[in-house]
Design a protein around this motif. Structure first.
Motif, PDB file in Angstrom:
ATOM      1  N   LYS A  24       0.827  -1.206   0.000  1.00 48.79           N
ATOM      2  CA  LYS A  24       0.000   0.000   0.000  1.00 48.79           C
ATOM      3  C   LYS A  24       0.863   1.257   0.000  1.00 48.79           C
ATOM      4  O   LYS A  24       0.570   2.228  -0.700  1.00 48.79           O
ATOM      5  N   LEU A  25       1.947   1.242   0.772  1.00 48.57           N
ATOM      6  CA  LEU A  25       2.845   2.400   0.817  1.00 48.57           C
ATOM      7  C   LEU A  25       3.517   2.613  -0.536  1.00 48.57           C
ATOM      8  O   LEU A  25       3.649   3.755  -1.001  1.00 48.57           O
ATOM      9  N   HIS A  26       3.940   1.527  -1.151  1.00 51.37           N
ATOM     10  CA  HIS A  26       4.578   1.647  -2.461  1.00 51.37           C
ATOM     11  C   HIS A  26       3.591   2.212  -3.486  1.00 51.37           C
ATOM     12  O   HIS A  26       3.945   3.101  -4.274  1.00 51.37           O
ATOM     13  N   ASP A  27       2.355   1.715  -3.493  1.00 52.76           N
ATOM     14  CA  ASP A  27       1.333   2.216  -4.422  1.00 52.76           C
ATOM     15  C   ASP A  27       1.054   3.699  -4.189  1.00 52.76           C
ATOM     16  O   ASP A  27       0.915   4.479  -5.133  1.00 52.76           O
ATOM     17  N   GLU A  30       3.916   5.717  -5.584  1.00 51.65           N
ATOM     18  CA  GLU A  30       3.830   5.788  -7.048  1.00 51.65           C
ATOM     19  C   GLU A  30       2.793   6.822  -7.495  1.00 51.65           C
ATOM     20  O   GLU A  30       3.027   7.598  -8.416  1.00 51.65           O
ATOM     21  N   ARG A  31       1.641   6.831  -6.827  1.00 48.43           N
ATOM     22  CA  ARG A  31       0.599   7.807  -7.176  1.00 48.43           C
ATOM     23  C   ARG A  31       1.084   9.235  -6.915  1.00 48.43           C
ATOM     24  O   ARG A  31       0.841  10.146  -7.715  1.00 48.43           O
ATOM     25  N   ALA A  32       1.790   9.435  -5.805  1.00 48.57           N
ATOM     26  CA  ALA A  32       2.299  10.769  -5.478  1.00 48.57           C
ATOM     27  C   ALA A  32       3.338  11.213  -6.506  1.00 48.57           C
ATOM     28  O   ALA A  32       3.323  12.365  -6.965  1.00 48.57           O
ATOM     29  N   PHE A  37       5.207  14.489 -10.957  1.00 46.86           N
ATOM     30  CA  PHE A  37       6.230  14.466 -11.991  1.00 46.86           C
ATOM     31  C   PHE A  37       5.755  14.008 -13.368  1.00 46.86           C
ATOM     32  O   PHE A  37       6.471  14.151 -14.342  1.00 46.86           O
ATOM     33  N   LYS A  38       4.560  13.492 -13.465  1.00 48.15           N
ATOM     34  CA  LYS A  38       4.056  13.067 -14.768  1.00 48.15           C
ATOM     35  C   LYS A  38       3.646  14.311 -15.556  1.00 48.15           C
ATOM     36  O   LYS A  38       3.056  15.221 -14.997  1.00 48.15           O
TER      37      LYS A  38
END
Length: 123
Positions: A24-27, A30-32, A37-38
């Motif tokens: 959950k932390l990794h996901d 990634e969203r942040a 940055f996207k």
């Protein structure tokens, strides 16, 4: 013999995805990162949804001309399907032969309609 450096402590190799919390932390990370940055979404890069008019039929063509071209197209498709069927085996061959048969039937219908143009009109 005496060893100069001590042994490193043994740590179990853990994956960042080993537990549900780390997943959950990794996901969330990634969203942040994607949020900050996207590159922004550019609607100008989307493909045009309007239908293309590459092929068009001239509106004032007579039915005989239309049927003649349809007959030639179906004859070409008949040959293509027949050639394809003889390169295939098993059920794929049966499908190609079925398509070829339906094209042949359509060609017969169009040719029958064309025959009515060849007959002189009765008075």
């Amino acid at each position: 013999m005496h060893k100069v450096t001590p042994n490193s402590p043994e740590t179990p190799s853990t994956s960042p995805y080993a537990s549900n919390d780390s997943k959950k932390l990794h996901d969330a990370a990634e969203r942040a990162l994607d949020h900050y940055f996207k590159p922004p979404f550019d609607k100008g890069n989307l493909p045009d949804k309007r239908p293309s008019n590459i092929f068009a039929v001239i509106p004032d063509l007579d039915n005989e001309t239309l049927l003649a071209h349809a007959s030639e197209t179906l004859a070409s498709l008949n040959v293509l399907a027949s050639d394809l069927a003889f390169e295939l085996e098993g059920t794929r061959r049966h499908v190609a032969l079925a398509i070829q048969q339906m094209v042949s039937l359509g060609e017969l219908l169009v040719n029958r309609a064309l025959d009515s143009f060849d007959q002189p009109e009765e008075r």
